[in-house]
Design a protein around this motif. Structure first.
Motif, PDB file in Angstrom:
ATOM      1  N   SER A   1      -2.989   1.572 -11.677  1.00 55.64           N
ATOM      2  CA  SER A   1      -1.748   0.928 -11.238  1.00 55.64           C
ATOM      3  C   SER A   1      -1.847  -0.588 -11.370  1.00 55.64           C
ATOM      4  O   SER A   1      -2.888  -1.179 -11.072  1.00 55.64           O
ATOM      5  CB  SER A   1      -1.432   1.273  -9.776  1.00 55.64           C
ATOM      6  N   THR A   2      -0.757  -1.195 -11.791  1.00 56.64           N
ATOM      7  CA  THR A   2      -0.638  -2.643 -11.774  1.00 56.64           C
ATOM      8  C   THR A   2       0.349  -3.009 -10.679  1.00 56.64           C
ATOM      9  O   THR A   2       1.449  -2.453 -10.604  1.00 56.64           O
ATOM     10  CB  THR A   2      -0.146  -3.179 -13.132  1.00 56.64           C
ATOM     11  N   LEU A   3      -0.077  -3.933  -9.829  1.00 55.46           N
ATOM     12  CA  LEU A   3       0.721  -4.304  -8.664  1.00 55.46           C
ATOM     13  C   LEU A   3       1.038  -5.793  -8.689  1.00 55.46           C
ATOM     14  O   LEU A   3       0.134  -6.623  -8.707  1.00 55.46           O
ATOM     15  CB  LEU A   3      -0.039  -3.956  -7.385  1.00 55.46           C
ATOM     16  N   TYR A   4       2.318  -6.105  -8.726  1.00 53.36           N
ATOM     17  CA  TYR A   4       2.811  -7.479  -8.649  1.00 53.36           C
ATOM     18  C   TYR A   4       3.576  -7.630  -7.326  1.00 53.36           C
ATOM     19  O   TYR A   4       3.950  -6.634  -6.711  1.00 53.36           O
ATOM     20  CB  TYR A   4       3.754  -7.774  -9.814  1.00 53.36           C
ATOM     21  N   PRO A   5       3.850  -8.852  -6.899  1.00 51.24           N
ATOM     22  CA  PRO A   5       4.654  -9.013  -5.681  1.00 51.24           C
ATOM     23  C   PRO A   5       6.039  -8.376  -5.777  1.00 51.24           C
ATOM     24  O   PRO A   5       6.616  -8.003  -4.759  1.00 51.24           O
ATOM     25  CB  PRO A   5       4.753 -10.535  -5.527  1.00 51.24           C
ATOM     26  N   ASP A   6       6.551  -8.241  -6.991  1.00 57.50           N
ATOM     27  CA  ASP A   6       7.912  -7.704  -7.147  1.00 57.50           C
ATOM     28  C   ASP A   6       7.967  -6.328  -7.816  1.00 57.50           C
ATOM     29  O   ASP A   6       9.049  -5.784  -8.025  1.00 57.50           O
ATOM     30  CB  ASP A   6       8.787  -8.679  -7.934  1.00 57.50           C
ATOM     31  N   MET A   7       6.800  -5.756  -8.154  1.00 59.97           N
ATOM     32  CA  MET A   7       6.819  -4.486  -8.885  1.00 59.97           C
ATOM     33  C   MET A   7       5.462  -3.802  -8.819  1.00 59.97           C
ATOM     34  O   MET A   7       4.418  -4.458  -8.829  1.00 59.97           O
ATOM     35  CB  MET A   7       7.211  -4.750 -10.342  1.00 59.97           C
TER      36      MET A   7
ATOM     37  N   TYR B   1       0.827  -1.209   0.000  1.00 60.34           N
ATOM     38  CA  TYR B   1       0.000   0.000   0.000  1.00 60.34           C
ATOM     39  C   TYR B   1       0.861   1.259   0.000  1.00 60.34           C
ATOM     40  O   TYR B   1       0.606   2.198  -0.773  1.00 60.34           O
ATOM     41  CB  TYR B   1      -0.902  -0.022   1.222  1.00 60.34           C
ATOM     42  N   VAL B   2       1.884   1.276   0.836  1.00 57.43           N
ATOM     43  CA  VAL B   2       2.767   2.444   0.907  1.00 57.43           C
ATOM     44  C   VAL B   2       3.416   2.720  -0.442  1.00 57.43           C
ATOM     45  O   VAL B   2       3.411   3.852  -0.933  1.00 57.43           O
ATOM     46  CB  VAL B   2       3.853   2.255   1.983  1.00 57.43           C
ATOM     47  N   TRP B   3       3.937   1.653  -1.084  1.00 54.36           N
ATOM     48  CA  TRP B   3       4.657   1.872  -2.344  1.00 54.36           C
ATOM     49  C   TRP B   3       3.720   2.052  -3.529  1.00 54.36           C
ATOM     50  O   TRP B   3       4.081   2.704  -4.511  1.00 54.36           O
ATOM     51  CB  TRP B   3       5.673   0.755  -2.563  1.00 54.36           C
ATOM     52  N   LEU B   4       2.519   1.509  -3.431  1.00 53.56           N
ATOM     53  CA  LEU B   4       1.502   1.803  -4.437  1.00 53.56           C
ATOM     54  C   LEU B   4       1.184   3.296  -4.418  1.00 53.56           C
ATOM     55  O   LEU B   4       1.169   3.959  -5.466  1.00 53.56           O
ATOM     56  CB  LEU B   4       0.235   0.987  -4.153  1.00 53.56           C
ATOM     57  N   LEU B   5       0.939   3.836  -3.230  1.00 53.01           N
ATOM     58  CA  LEU B   5       0.618   5.257  -3.139  1.00 53.01           C
ATOM     59  C   LEU B   5       1.812   6.132  -3.487  1.00 53.01           C
ATOM     60  O   LEU B   5       1.653   7.204  -4.076  1.00 53.01           O
ATOM     61  CB  LEU B   5       0.076   5.592  -1.741  1.00 53.01           C
ATOM     62  N   TRP B   6       3.016   5.684  -3.122  1.00 55.34           N
ATOM     63  CA  TRP B   6       4.211   6.428  -3.537  1.00 55.34           C
ATOM     64  C   TRP B   6       4.256   6.552  -5.054  1.00 55.34           C
ATOM     65  O   TRP B   6       4.496   7.637  -5.591  1.00 55.34           O
ATOM     66  CB  TRP B   6       5.479   5.750  -3.036  1.00 55.34           C
ATOM     67  N   SER B   7       4.037   5.447  -5.751  1.00 55.42           N
ATOM     68  CA  SER B   7       4.132   5.467  -7.215  1.00 55.42           C
ATOM     69  C   SER B   7       3.038   6.332  -7.831  1.00 55.42           C
ATOM     70  O   SER B   7       3.265   7.011  -8.840  1.00 55.42           O
ATOM     71  CB  SER B   7       4.074   4.042  -7.787  1.00 55.42           C
ATOM     72  N   ILE B   8       1.845   6.342  -7.225  1.00 53.49           N
ATOM     73  CA  ILE B   8       0.768   7.208  -7.705  1.00 53.49           C
ATOM     74  C   ILE B   8       1.149   8.674  -7.511  1.00 53.49           C
ATOM     75  O   ILE B   8       0.993   9.508  -8.411  1.00 53.49           O
ATOM     76  CB  ILE B   8      -0.547   6.895  -6.974  1.00 53.49           C
ATOM     77  N   LYS B   9       1.657   8.998  -6.348  1.00 54.43           N
ATOM     78  CA  LYS B   9       2.021  10.381  -6.035  1.00 54.43           C
ATOM     79  C   LYS B   9       3.177  10.866  -6.923  1.00 54.43           C
ATOM     80  O   LYS B   9       3.162  12.009  -7.408  1.00 54.43           O
ATOM     81  CB  LYS B   9       2.405  10.496  -4.560  1.00 54.43           C
ATOM     82  N   GLU B  10       4.160  10.010  -7.129  1.00 55.34           N
ATOM     83  CA  GLU B  10       5.283  10.365  -8.008  1.00 55.34           C
ATOM     84  C   GLU B  10       4.793  10.600  -9.435  1.00 55.34           C
ATOM     85  O   GLU B  10       5.245  11.524 -10.121  1.00 55.34           O
ATOM     86  CB  GLU B  10       6.338   9.255  -7.980  1.00 55.34           C
ATOM     87  N   SER B  11       3.861   9.766  -9.885  1.00 53.31           N
ATOM     88  CA  SER B  11       3.297   9.930 -11.223  1.00 53.31           C
ATOM     89  C   SER B  11       2.528  11.240 -11.343  1.00 53.31           C
ATOM     90  O   SER B  11       2.613  11.941 -12.359  1.00 53.31           O
ATOM     91  CB  SER B  11       2.370   8.756 -11.553  1.00 53.31           C
ATOM     92  N   ALA B  12       1.761  11.573 -10.300  1.00 53.27           N
ATOM     93  CA  ALA B  12       1.004  12.825 -10.303  1.00 53.27           C
ATOM     94  C   ALA B  12       1.949  14.031 -10.307  1.00 53.27           C
ATOM     95  O   ALA B  12       1.682  15.050 -10.971  1.00 53.27           O
ATOM     96  CB  ALA B  12       0.084  12.880  -9.089  1.00 53.27           C
ATOM     97  N   TYR B  13       3.034  13.912  -9.575  1.00 52.21           N
ATOM     98  CA  TYR B  13       4.029  14.979  -9.566  1.00 52.21           C
ATOM     99  C   TYR B  13       4.604  15.206 -10.962  1.00 52.21           C
ATOM    100  O   TYR B  13       4.708  16.347 -11.431  1.00 52.21           O
ATOM    101  CB  TYR B  13       5.151  14.637  -8.584  1.00 52.21           C
TER     102      TYR B  13
ATOM    103  N   LEU C   1     -10.824  -7.000  -8.511  1.00 49.70           N
ATOM    104  CA  LEU C   1     -11.545  -8.145  -7.970  1.00 49.70           C
ATOM    105  C   LEU C   1     -10.836  -9.458  -8.243  1.00 49.70           C
ATOM    106  O   LEU C   1     -10.856 -10.370  -7.421  1.00 49.70           O
ATOM    107  CB  LEU C   1     -12.959  -8.190  -8.557  1.00 49.70           C
ATOM    108  N   LYS C   2     -10.191  -9.558  -9.413  1.00 46.91           N
ATOM    109  CA  LYS C   2      -9.573 -10.834  -9.754  1.00 46.91           C
ATOM    110  C   LYS C   2      -8.161 -10.917  -9.175  1.00 46.91           C
ATOM    111  O   LYS C   2      -7.527  -9.896  -8.920  1.00 46.91           O
ATOM    112  CB  LYS C   2      -9.542 -11.040 -11.264  1.00 46.91           C
ATOM    113  N   PRO C   3      -7.660 -12.132  -8.961  1.00 49.99           N
ATOM    114  CA  PRO C   3      -6.336 -12.306  -8.352  1.00 49.99           C
ATOM    115  C   PRO C   3      -5.225 -11.665  -9.173  1.00 49.99           C
ATOM    116  O   PRO C   3      -5.285 -11.616 -10.401  1.00 49.99           O
ATOM    117  CB  PRO C   3      -6.174 -13.831  -8.314  1.00 49.99           C
ATOM    118  N   LEU C   4      -4.227 -11.171  -8.474  1.00 49.34           N
ATOM    119  CA  LEU C   4      -3.067 -10.593  -9.135  1.00 49.34           C
ATOM    120  C   LEU C   4      -2.086 -11.694  -9.520  1.00 49.34           C
ATOM    121  O   LEU C   4      -2.045 -12.751  -8.890  1.00 49.34           O
ATOM    122  CB  LEU C   4      -2.377  -9.599  -8.197  1.00 49.34           C
ATOM    123  N   PRO C   5      -1.272 -11.451 -10.540  1.00 50.69           N
ATOM    124  CA  PRO C   5      -0.251 -12.431 -10.920  1.00 50.69           C
ATOM    125  C   PRO C   5       0.738 -12.662  -9.787  1.00 50.69           C
ATOM    126  O   PRO C   5       0.924 -11.807  -8.922  1.00 50.69           O
ATOM    127  CB  PRO C   5       0.438 -11.764 -12.119  1.00 50.69           C
ATOM    128  N   GLN C   6       1.374 -13.804  -9.788  1.00 49.89           N
ATOM    129  CA  GLN C   6       2.344 -14.123  -8.739  1.00 49.89           C
ATOM    130  C   GLN C   6       3.626 -13.314  -8.884  1.00 49.89           C
ATOM    131  O   GLN C   6       4.216 -12.894  -7.914  1.00 49.89           O
ATOM    132  CB  GLN C   6       2.661 -15.626  -8.756  1.00 49.89           C
TER     133      GLN C   6
END
Length: 220
Positions: free
Chosen positions: A126-132, A50-62, A88-93
């Motif tokens: 945003s697309t969120l994977y376990p590693d990116m 969650y922290v890094w998802l929001l970081w990436s959103i904020k950086e993109s908005a900047y 709703l659907k599962p994210l990739p591994q």
């Protein structure tokens, strides 16, 4: 106000322990965002993600807003993310593709949100994977006109990242602008732009890189 912004974070290279320390995450998250996580999202997404998802959103908005305000300073807590909708659907591994290029998001599992800064309201996908995690910010809720791509590279030094992401973007742009001798440059304020014979094209572009991930987005 047409612009674009994108950001990418390699989650394998962040400090998990530090991310969960209030002295760190309170520099990124606004109080409302912390409250929303505790009340709404704690069962849907890990706090670190969650922290890094929001970081990436904020950086993109900047990056989006910097095109119009070159003197804008990046203060994460002043970019406020709200109305986050989790897929709703599962994210990739894992991000198991060496490259992905798309226009819009189609049927992908995407986190959608609104982000505000002062009087400006923008939208993110945003697309969120376990590693990116990769985020794009647009001036509208629709991303159908946004071209974007993510790719993994081997060399992670700054020079290699910079060269690779520009080449990645140019290869896609040459499909759109066939036969034109394009170049990717930056304005004196560091905003990316596309040149054709030294003349700037009306294309808004953004690129990012972190460790072995590179990414671009543009509207043409």
């Amino acid at each position: 106000m047409v612009s674009i912004g994108n950001d990418i974070v390699s989650l394998a290279d962040i400090n998990v322990v530090r991310t969960q320390e209030p002295v760190f995450y309170k520099k990124i998250l606004a109080e409302t965002e912390i409250l929303h996580y505790q009340q709404e999202y704690n069962l849907l997404i890990s706090f670190v993600s969650y922290v890094w998802l929001l970081w990436s959103i904020k950086e993109s908005a900047y990056k989006f807003l910097q095109r119009f305000d070159p003197e804008l300073l990046f203060s994460p807590t002043k970019f406020v993310v709200s109305d986050l909708v989790c897929p709703l659907k599962p994210l990739p591994q894992q991000f198991d593709n060496s490259i992905i290029e798309k226009k819009g998001f189609g049927e992908m599992a995407v986190y959608l949100s609104r982000v505000t800064h002062g009087k400006n309201t923008l939208w993110s996908g945003s697309t969120l994977y376990p590693d990116m995690v990769h985020s794009i910010v647009n001036h509208t809720e629709s991303f159908e006109s946004v071209n974007w791509g993510v790719k993994t590279i081997q060399s992670t030094d700054a020079k290699s990242q910079s060269e690779a992401v520009r080449a990645f973007l140019l290869n896609k742009l040459k499909v759109v602008f066939v036969g034109k001798p394009l170049q990717v440059s930056k304005s004196k304020h560091g905003v990316p732009m596309v040149l054709n014979e030294q003349k700037q094209l009306p294309v808004t572009v953004s690129f990012s890189h972190h460790k072995h991930f590179i990414a671009y987005s543009f509207i043409a």
